[in-house]
Structure formats: C-alpha cells, structure tokens
Design an enzyme around this catalytic site. Structure first.
Site, PDB file in Angstrom:
ATOM      1  N   GLU A 122       0.815  -1.208   0.000  1.00 47.25           N
ATOM      2  CA  GLU A 122       0.000   0.000   0.000  1.00 47.25           C
ATOM      3  C   GLU A 122       0.861   1.276   0.000  1.00 47.25           C
ATOM      4  OE1 GLU A 122      -3.307   0.599  -0.334  1.00 47.25           O
ATOM      5  OE2 GLU A 122      -2.768   2.716  -0.224  1.00 47.25           O
ATOM      6  N   THR A 168      -5.962   1.649  -5.469  1.00 46.19           N
ATOM      7  CA  THR A 168      -5.618   0.225  -5.289  1.00 46.19           C
ATOM      8  C   THR A 168      -6.344  -0.654  -6.300  1.00 46.19           C
ATOM      9  OG1 THR A 168      -5.489   0.583  -2.899  1.00 46.19           O
ATOM     10  CG2 THR A 168      -5.475  -1.696  -3.641  1.00 46.19           C
TER      11      THR A 168
HETATM   12  C1  GP9 Z   1      -9.053  -0.456   0.687  1.00 46.38           C
HETATM   13  C2  GP9 Z   1      -7.659  -0.401   0.201  1.00 46.38           C
HETATM   14  C3  GP9 Z   1      -7.168   1.005   0.066  1.00 46.38           C
HETATM   15  O1  GP9 Z   1      -9.614  -1.719   0.650  1.00 46.38           O
HETATM   16  O2  GP9 Z   1      -7.507  -1.125  -0.953  1.00 46.38           O
HETATM   17  O3  GP9 Z   1      -7.682   1.607  -1.062  1.00 46.38           O
HETATM   18  P1  GP9 Z   1      -7.017   2.881  -1.718  1.00 46.38           P
HETATM   19  O4  GP9 Z   1      -7.595   4.083  -1.026  1.00 46.38           O
HETATM   20  O5  GP9 Z   1      -5.532   2.822  -1.529  1.00 46.38           O
HETATM   21  O6  GP9 Z   1      -7.409   2.788  -3.126  1.00 46.38           O
HETATM   22 MN    MN Z   2      -3.894   1.685  -2.163  1.00 43.04          MN
END
Ligand code: GP9
Ligand code: MN
Length: 416
Positions: free
Chosen positions: A38, A82
C-alpha cells in the site's frame, strides 16, 4: 463490435514480445504470492531519512541473489487507486479515465491472470482485511474469476490489532499465511496490505523510527508507516519459511500507487533537498517491484523502464504459460523485445531517454527541458494505446474472444 476486436488485436499482436527462453518457466508449478504494498513509492528504498534506514528488509532484498528488483518501475493507476492496480495486474489493461473501472465495468468479460492460472490448476484468491464490497471488489472479483476472497470476515480483527483503516499489516500477514496453509496447492494468493495508507497513523509501539520534520504531517508520518510495512514483509517471509510454504513459492511485491501527492511538493523538496518540478513528480510515480524466486540465485537489479501493465505477461511467462495472442497492453519485462516505454493514465509517459509531462519533454537523467524530438514519436503512440485499451473495456471486446471467434474468423467479421 467484432471489427474493433480485430483492430485492437492486430495492434497488440504487432507489439508482442517473445519471452526470454532463459526465464520462461523458471517458476513453473510454484505457488504465487503477490503482495500489494500500500502506497509504497520507490523513493524510500535504499535511502535514509535523518540518518534512519526506512526499509531495512526491502533494502536487503534488492541485493538478494534470489530477487529481481526493478528500480525504474512505475504505477499506472488513476482514480481507482488500489483497485486500478489490481485491474492492471490482472488484465494488463489500463483503468478507465476519470473513474474506477472496478465500478464502471465490473460486468465485462476479462481474460485475467487469475482466470489463466485457474485454468492451469491454481486455486486463485485474494486476502484483504476490508469489507467485500469496498471498491466493488466482490462483483469485480467474480468477473475476474477469482475463486475466493478472504475479506475482513476471514480475519480475527480486534481493537488491539487495528489502526487507521483496519487490521495492521503484521497480524494480517500472519493470519494470511495461516490461510495459505489450508489452501490447495498450487495457489495464487494476492495480499493487499493496508497500514501504509493515508493519513499514515500508527500506534506508538509500532513507530520503529522517528517522524520526519517538515510542514507536512502526511509526509512526516509516511516514513514511519512505510517502516512498519517493511517489518510486516519481513514477518511474511519468516512465516512462509516457518510454515514450509517458502521454497515452493514465488513472491511478487509491488507498490500499488503513490502515497505522497503533489500537494506535498514543498515537504518532499525538503526531504530531497531540491525544488520539485513536474519532471520530479513524474519520476516519483516509481514504485518498487520485487520478483523473489527462492533458490534461483541469479537475481539482479533491473533498471529497465517498465510498469504495472507488464506484470501479467511477465508473471505468466515465469510460470511457463504463453501469452501470445492475448489481448494485453504490457509485455514481459524480461523479454529482449520489451520496450522501455511507460504510459500513465493521465497521458504522461516515460521512456529510457525522456519524460513527457503536459507538452514538455524532459531529459530522463538530468530533468532538463529538452527539444520535443525525443518525445514526439511517443506522444501519438501513448494516446493510441490508451485509446485501444478504452475501446477494449468500453466495447467489452473480450466477450467476442470468449465466444470463440478465432483469428481467421475475425477477418470475415471485418468484411461484413
Ligand atoms: C481499501 C484499500 C485502500 O480496501 O484497498 O484503497 P485505496 O484508497 O488505496 O485505493
Ligand atoms: Mn492503495
């Protein structure tokens, strides 16, 4: 219609890059563990902040003989964040402009990495400690033929093991490996980490380094949450070894998208000790990519310009699965024919010589503005590629392929 599929297929087939025979199939039959890191950007890798190492484990891994580390790899996500990175990895298609394709085109037919692996005996799944419907994942995962989604209900989540958006990365990877132990092998598991997410909040006991000191709390805390995620990846490797899953797996890890936006240019400028230009902002879209193959021994750092769009063919070829004729916009990074050319969803692009931002062409090494000649030939190609990808998604062109219309029949289709 079918004639659009012919047009797009012809374009793609003309750009197909043959796999490197030395790499083709080197991970055949192994489990695939893909980890979405992330908001991890490359500017933290092999760097320090106020004398503190930010990513000790990921740094060591760049020098590990079993690892390919890609130092000039870019995210290509748009508003879908994401979910866009998941979409690009699975399909080697770009997300849509001005929206999240997970919401706008979840009813389409796709030829995903998961589907291909599933057809080859893999148990395909995603592990992510969030609600199933976030980003419309439950619906899109069906379209992508992902067999099982281990969502928040599959994890033991408590106040103690949570922070910020939810479950912390360390308990998340521990419980994910416990799930893997129960899986039929070979499996393709995609883990989506979460702690290093805006606003980058962390419990005191998880702050393994001091914060940065700038006008941006976001950037100040970012270094600490990245440091925590690095620790979680170390735990993931230990757990996999401990539970006997390591040797027969391949671990692919990539940053999903940026964590630090252009709103923090001033603070980034303090950290990098320079004024941030549009060129720098483009280069900051670099995210780390690791392909770790236990026992391989011939890994290296690869500085080829590449992007998330290349992941699907690269992974499939390592598994010994052909992708010739597939409707994909990336190519195998290991292929001698891979072209150093990465297109961002917003039209910016990077080649081995230049960076192009809003009609300005920069030298990729010096960041100086240069004559447009180096960029010119790629400008049209970038819009053509994005246009064909959009055409594929908007026209749901893969459904025609699914109907078994083979190549010669396309030609007839065209004539009608
Ligand atoms: C939420 C995670 C974060 O499930 O995938 O999402 P993002 O804000 O980074 O797109
Ligand atoms: Mn993300």
């Amino acid at each position: 219609d079918g004639s659009e599929l012919v047009e797009v297929s012809n374009h793609i087939n003309a750009n197909y890059a043959e796999p490197d025979p030395e790499k083709f199939g080197i991970a055949k039959g192994r489990n695939i563990i893909a980890v979405s890191l992330e908001s991890v950007q490359s500017f933290v890798i092999n760097e320090e902040m106020n004398g503190q190492v930010i990513t000790p484990f990921l740094n060591d891994l760049t020098k590990d003989p079993d690892t390919f580390y890609f130092s000039d790899f870019y995210h290509q996500t748009g508003l879908g964040k994401t979910s866009d990175s998941e979409f690009i990895l699975e399909n080697s298609l770009y997300g849509v402009n001005g929206g999240a394709v997970f919401f706008t085109h979840s009813g389409n037919t796709y030829d995903s990495l998961s589907e291909r692996l599933g057809d080859n005996g893999y148990f395909t799944n995603v592990l992510h400690a969030n609600g199933r419907s976030f980003w419309n994942r439950d619906i899109m995962y069906d379209a992508l033929n992902i067999e099982k989604f281990y969502d928040v209900e599959s994890f033991e989540v408590s106040d103690e093991n949570s922070v910020n958006w939810g479950m912390k990365d360390i308990p998340f990877v521990e419980q994910s490996v416990a799930h893997m132990q129960e899986m039929q092998q070979p499996f393709y598991s995609r883990l989506i980490t979460l702690t290093n997410h805006f606003p980058f909040d962390l419990n005191e006991e998880d702050k393994l380094i001091e914060a940065f000191d700038s006008n941006s709390t976001t950037l100040n805390q970012y270094f600490q949450t990245v440091r925590y995620t690095d620790e979680a990846i170390k735990v993931l490797f230990e757990e996999l070894k401990d539970k006997g899953l390591y040797d027969n797996s391949i671990i692919v890890m990539y940053g999903d998208h940026y964590g630090i936006s252009e709103n923090h240019n001033k603070a980034m400028g303090m950290y990098l000790d320079k004024e941030i230009t549009p060129y720098d902002n483009a280069k900051q879209q670099r995210v780390p990519l690791y392909i770790h193959i236990p026992g391989y021994g011939e890994g290296e750092t690869i500085d080829e310009v590449s992007g998330q769009i290349d992941l699907r063919p690269t992974i499939l070829h390592l598994m010994g699965l052909e992708t010739k004729g597939d409707l994909q916009f990336g190519s195998d990074i290991f292929s001698p024919d891979h072209e150093p050319f990465v297109i961002f969803r917003d039209g910016r692009f990077v080649t081995d010589k230049n960076v192009f931002v809003k009609d300005v062409c920069y030298d990729t090494v010096t960041g100086e503005e240069v004559d447009s000649a180096g960029c010119d030939p790629f400008v049209e190609r970038a819009s053509t590629e994005l246009g064909y990808s959009d055409m594929t998604i908007i026209g749901d062109l893969l459904r025609f392929k699914d109907e078994g219309i083979s190549k010669p029949e396309f030609k007839e289709f065209e004539k009608k």
